[in-house]
Design a protein around this motif. Structure first.
Motif, mmCIF file in Angstrom:
data_model
loop_
_atom_site.group_PDB
_atom_site.id
_atom_site.type_symbol
_atom_site.label_atom_id
_atom_site.label_comp_id
_atom_site.label_asym_id
_atom_site.label_seq_id
_atom_site.Cartn_x
_atom_site.Cartn_y
_atom_site.Cartn_z
ATOM 1 N N HIS A 6 0.829 -1.209 0.000
ATOM 2 C CA HIS A 6 0.000 0.000 0.000
ATOM 3 C C HIS A 6 0.866 1.264 0.000
ATOM 4 C CE1 HIS A 6 0.891 -0.474 4.284
ATOM 5 N NE2 HIS A 6 0.481 0.755 4.494
ATOM 6 N N LYS A 7 2.010 1.185 0.699
ATOM 7 C CA LYS A 7 2.905 2.346 0.708
ATOM 8 C C LYS A 7 3.606 2.516 -0.632
ATOM 9 C CE LYS A 7 3.868 3.271 5.535
ATOM 10 N NZ LYS A 7 4.939 3.673 6.482
ATOM 11 N N THR A 8 3.953 1.400 -1.274
ATOM 12 C CA THR A 8 4.585 1.476 -2.589
ATOM 13 C C THR A 8 3.654 2.148 -3.591
ATOM 14 O OG1 THR A 8 5.915 -0.505 -2.162
ATOM 15 C CG2 THR A 8 5.570 0.117 -4.460
ATOM 16 N N MET A 9 2.373 1.802 -3.533
ATOM 17 C CA MET A 9 1.400 2.418 -4.437
ATOM 18 C C MET A 9 1.293 3.923 -4.180
ATOM 19 S SD MET A 9 -1.612 -0.475 -4.518
ATOM 20 C CE MET A 9 -2.669 0.583 -5.504
ATOM 21 N N TRP A 10 1.275 4.302 -2.912
ATOM 22 C CA TRP A 10 1.192 5.725 -2.585
ATOM 23 C C TRP A 10 2.448 6.456 -3.046
ATOM 24 C CZ3 TRP A 10 -1.671 9.646 -1.905
ATOM 25 C CH2 TRP A 10 -1.161 10.812 -1.307
ATOM 26 N N ALA A 11 3.625 5.834 -2.854
ATOM 27 C CA ALA A 11 4.877 6.460 -3.284
ATOM 28 C C ALA A 11 4.889 6.646 -4.801
ATOM 29 C CB ALA A 11 6.067 5.609 -2.849
ATOM 30 N N GLY A 12 4.383 5.650 -5.543
ATOM 31 C CA GLY A 12 4.321 5.778 -6.991
ATOM 32 C C GLY A 12 3.404 6.898 -7.433
ATOM 33 N N LEU A 13 2.252 7.032 -6.768
ATOM 34 C CA LEU A 13 1.312 8.103 -7.103
ATOM 35 C C LEU A 13 1.916 9.463 -6.779
ATOM 36 C CD1 LEU A 13 -1.532 8.852 -8.062
ATOM 37 C CD2 LEU A 13 -2.310 8.637 -5.679
ATOM 38 N N GLN A 14 2.574 9.564 -5.641
ATOM 39 C CA GLN A 14 3.217 10.817 -5.249
ATOM 40 C C GLN A 14 4.281 11.224 -6.272
ATOM 41 O OE1 GLN A 14 4.945 10.659 -1.335
ATOM 42 N NE2 GLN A 14 5.623 12.781 -1.352
ATOM 43 N N TYR A 15 5.028 10.234 -6.747
ATOM 44 C CA TYR A 15 6.074 10.537 -7.733
ATOM 45 C C TYR A 15 5.456 11.004 -9.046
ATOM 46 C CZ TYR A 15 9.977 9.887 -10.937
ATOM 47 O OH TYR A 15 10.943 10.081 -11.895
ATOM 48 N N LEU A 16 4.420 10.305 -9.500
ATOM 49 C CA LEU A 16 3.804 10.665 -10.776
ATOM 50 C C LEU A 16 3.180 12.058 -10.731
ATOM 51 C CD1 LEU A 16 2.129 7.258 -11.679
ATOM 52 C CD2 LEU A 16 4.048 8.338 -12.860
ATOM 53 N N LEU A 17 2.603 12.416 -9.577
ATOM 54 C CA LEU A 17 1.919 13.707 -9.468
ATOM 55 C C LEU A 17 2.867 14.863 -9.174
ATOM 56 C CD1 LEU A 17 -1.264 12.673 -7.452
ATOM 57 C CD2 LEU A 17 -1.127 13.244 -9.891
ATOM 58 N N PHE A 18 3.857 14.602 -8.306
ATOM 59 C CA PHE A 18 4.651 15.717 -7.789
ATOM 60 C C PHE A 18 6.156 15.574 -7.996
ATOM 61 C CE2 PHE A 18 0.923 15.119 -4.921
ATOM 62 C CZ PHE A 18 0.211 16.248 -5.311
ATOM 63 N N LYS A 19 6.616 14.414 -8.522
ATOM 64 C CA LYS A 19 8.044 14.156 -8.725
ATOM 65 C C LYS A 19 8.852 14.309 -7.435
ATOM 66 C CE LYS A 19 8.195 13.105 -13.111
ATOM 67 N NZ LYS A 19 6.755 12.860 -13.294
ATOM 68 N N ASN A 20 8.272 13.824 -6.335
ATOM 69 C CA ASN A 20 9.009 13.795 -5.073
ATOM 70 C C ASN A 20 8.584 12.559 -4.281
ATOM 71 O OD1 ASN A 20 6.517 14.440 -3.881
ATOM 72 N ND2 ASN A 20 7.002 16.621 -3.722
ATOM 73 N N GLY A 21 9.031 12.477 -3.039
ATOM 74 C CA GLY A 21 8.699 11.333 -2.208
ATOM 75 C C GLY A 21 9.670 10.185 -2.368
ATOM 76 N N PRO A 22 9.379 9.036 -1.755
ATOM 77 C CA PRO A 22 10.321 7.907 -1.736
ATOM 78 C C PRO A 22 10.784 7.453 -3.110
ATOM 79 C CG PRO A 22 8.532 7.529 -0.185
ATOM 80 C CD PRO A 22 8.159 8.748 -0.958
ATOM 81 N N ALA A 23 9.913 7.453 -4.113
ATOM 82 C CA ALA A 23 10.304 6.970 -5.438
ATOM 83 C C ALA A 23 11.281 7.907 -6.127
ATOM 84 C CB ALA A 23 9.080 6.758 -6.315
ATOM 85 N N ALA A 24 11.383 9.147 -5.653
ATOM 86 C CA ALA A 24 12.320 10.117 -6.227
ATOM 87 C C ALA A 24 13.690 10.061 -5.567
ATOM 88 C CB ALA A 24 11.750 11.533 -6.105
ATOM 89 N N ALA A 25 13.855 9.172 -4.596
ATOM 90 C CA ALA A 25 15.116 9.089 -3.853
ATOM 91 C C ALA A 25 16.044 8.057 -4.489
ATOM 92 C CB ALA A 25 14.846 8.703 -2.398
ATOM 93 N N SER A 26 17.302 8.440 -4.665
ATOM 94 C CA SER A 26 18.300 7.449 -5.086
ATOM 95 C C SER A 26 18.697 6.575 -3.894
ATOM 96 C CB SER A 26 19.541 8.136 -5.652
ATOM 97 O OG SER A 26 20.356 8.644 -4.618
ATOM 98 N N LEU A 27 18.306 7.021 -2.690
ATOM 99 C CA LEU A 27 18.525 6.347 -1.400
ATOM 100 C C LEU A 27 19.925 6.546 -0.857
ATOM 101 C CD1 LEU A 27 16.557 3.045 -2.114
ATOM 102 C CD2 LEU A 27 15.745 5.125 -0.993
ATOM 103 N N PHE A 28 20.845 7.071 -1.671
ATOM 104 C CA PHE A 28 22.194 7.420 -1.200
ATOM 105 C C PHE A 28 22.505 8.837 -1.669
ATOM 106 C CE2 PHE A 28 22.502 2.786 -1.098
ATOM 107 C CZ PHE A 28 23.155 2.569 0.100
#
Length: 549
Positions: free
Chosen positions: A315-337
């Protein structure tokens, strides 16, 4: 038999650069061969997709031979198998190393034209930096270079902790000084990965004189009368031979390039005979001089949900994907390093010899422990190893995995500096600035205090930094494989243009230098004059003052 002017074997970072630059001349035809597939999945383009990559996606699936100086452990050895190569699956960290690295190539290894003053213009030519426009950076190149967009407050706390430890804040690791702690620059544009395939190849592939074949594995370079003339390859299960009117250019990386040379009978004669391959050209340096950075990590449990741990739940992965598609930020926008540091394990070192990467989570890479709750990972790596390894063939089968032996820690100095770097990582995580976030150290853990127990832990947890170089090094001595013009010694019509040509590993991540090598190689191949060198002088501890001549 199909025939083109230039055949480029390997569609990785350097190969994409070469394909784009060589095909700018409408009068030549270029064929790029890549054994892997296309970068169609969103995982190749969303920054956080990196977390999946070291675990086997788009890689060859190789491991090292047992490492005799690391208690016989075999180490997973990620090598990209996709268009764009390492630039399509790495953590997107844009660092060049230290200026003195390249001066050593020129002075100690006789590689004229490769000093930092000579190659800085190629770094700048490649770069489109969103923040810096100065003597060290370019803004008009194809490669997007950006500041991180998805850092968490723990990253700022890490930077303050680094300063409490004694490191200065550094706003630009690729500027006048490398040492210090700060934010990494990333190969991203508009919050998407800017791989060499995206930056260089996507536009160039529309040219009628450039052909790109994916799923095309080269198995042999054929020579006639001392000249490389054609490439054997398999594509879709069918054998094809392609002939080069001008040159064959190898850009398959520090493992793939020596592997292909040896399969073609070009390499150490004794080894080739031992695996049943006829010797075409005895070139003893092929597959030697393997160097790599090896990571040791400390992991801390956090006092709350202050990292990206837990975002892999559906459920969090889905939310992170939606956040990225809408705003280009959030967990999916992180390189993590996104944050790190360069500092000294050996206080007498001529420039920083330890690199740190702060991971905004645990279990990010294959082989690294994922803890319960939220955690952060601090990787440390010794940057200038003295150990040297080899790439060898297991037999004459072109589809068999090579024998990869980095020979980690064969020089005791590397082991001592690596363990010192791990001790430094533990001390940084214990600084007051992180006390609000860090509950306790989980690994190595409070029971690991002696040097022997630290060594045991390191042998169990060490991983490659994915930076193999040096196996077809340039130079003029008997063990050099290519000239400073990147032509294979004793074999006309054949060049090597990738990280395997490095005489000595650079003191940082290796993707930016590999792209630089592709840029410079294109000029060498086309006979273009080199850019005007830069002029600069050095101060102690790697700070340099620079002015354009």
């Amino acid at each position: 038999m199909p025939e083109v002017d230039y055949i480029i074997v390997g569609g990785g970072s350097a190969g994409c650069v070469l394909a784009a630059r060589l095909s700018e001349d409408a009068g030549v035809s270029v064929l790029l061969l890549e054994a892997g597939g296309r970068d169609k999945s969103f995982l190749f383009h969303w920054p956080a997709g990196f977390a999946k990559m070291t675990k086997g996606i788009a890689s060859w699936g190789w491991s090292t031979v047992p490492q005799k100086h690391m208690q016989g452990r075999k180490i997973w050895f990620t090598q990209a198998k996709v268009i764009g190569g390492g630039s399509s699956i790495n953590a997107q960290i844009y660092t060049r190393g230290n200026a003195l690295d390249y001066d050593e190539w020129a002075v100690e290894h006789g590689c004229e034209g490769w000093a930092y003053r000579d190659i800085l213009p190629y770094f700048k030519r490649a770069e489109s930096n969103e923040r810096f426009n100065d003597d060290y950076h370019g803004i008009e190149g194809p490669l997007g270079v950006s500041m991180p967009r998805a850092t968490l407050p723990v990253c700022d706390a890490f930077i303050r902790a680094g300063q409490e430890y004694g490191m200065p804040y550094n706003p630009d690791f690729n500027g006048k000084a490398q040492r210090g702690v700060g934010y990494y620059q990333l190969t991203q544009r508009n919050a998407r990965r800017s791989s060499a395939a995206v930056a260089y190849l996507n536009g160039a592939e529309q040219r009628p004189n450039l052909t790109v074949w994916t799923g095309a594995q080269a198995t042999r370079i054929n020579a006639e009368k001392g000249r490389a003339v054609s490439v054997d390859l398999y594509r879709g299960g069918t054998r094809t031979v392609v002939r080069a009117r001008r040159e064959i250019i190898l850009a398959s990386g520090a493992i793939g390039t020596p592997r292909l040379l040896m399969l073609s009978g070009i390499g150490p004669a004794d080894h080739l005979r031992s695996v049943g391959i006829d010797v075409v050209h005895d070139l003893p340096g092929v597959g030697g001089n393997l160097q790599d950075h090896i990571d040791l990590c400390a992991i801390a449990e956090l006092t709350g949900p202050f990292s990206y741990d837990g975002w892999d739940r559906p459920h969090k992965t889905m939310w992170a994907g939606l956040q990225y598609l809408l705003f280009k930020n959030g967990p999916a926008a992180a390189s993590l390093f996104e944050t790190g540091a360069f500092w000294y394990a050996d206080e007498t070192a001529r420039s920083p010899d330890i690199q740190f990467h702060l991971g905004q989570g645990s279990g990010i890479e294959k082989g690294i422990v994922k803890i319960n709750g939220a955690g952060i990972t601090l990787n440390s790596a010794f940057m200038r190893p003295r150990s040297r390894g080899t790439v060898r063939l297991s037999g004459s089968d072109p589809f068999a995995a090579p024998l990869i032996d980095p020979n980690y820690w064969s020089d005791p100095y590397d082991r001592e500096m690596g363990l010192k770097g791990l001790e430094m990582a533990r001390e940084i995580l214990a600084q007051p600035a992180l006390s609000k976030f860090v509950r306790k150290e989980v690994l190595p853990g409070p029971d690991v205090r002696t040097r022997d127990s630290l060594f045991d832990y390191a042998c169990k947890m060490a991983k490659t930094d994915h930076h193999p170089v040096g196996t077809c090094r340039m130079g003029k001595d008997a063990m050099a494989v290519v000239t400073p013009e990147l032509e294979v010694h004793g074999m006309a019509g054949l060049r090597v243009c990738d990280a395997s040509i490095m005489p000595r590993i650079n003191s940082s991540n290796t993707n930016a230098p590999t792209i630089m090598i592709g840029e410079k190689a294109a000029d060498l191949i086309l006979g273009k004059p080199a850019p005007k060198p830069a002029l600069f002088s050095f101060e102690r501890n790697d700070a340099c003052r620079f002015a354009v001549a």
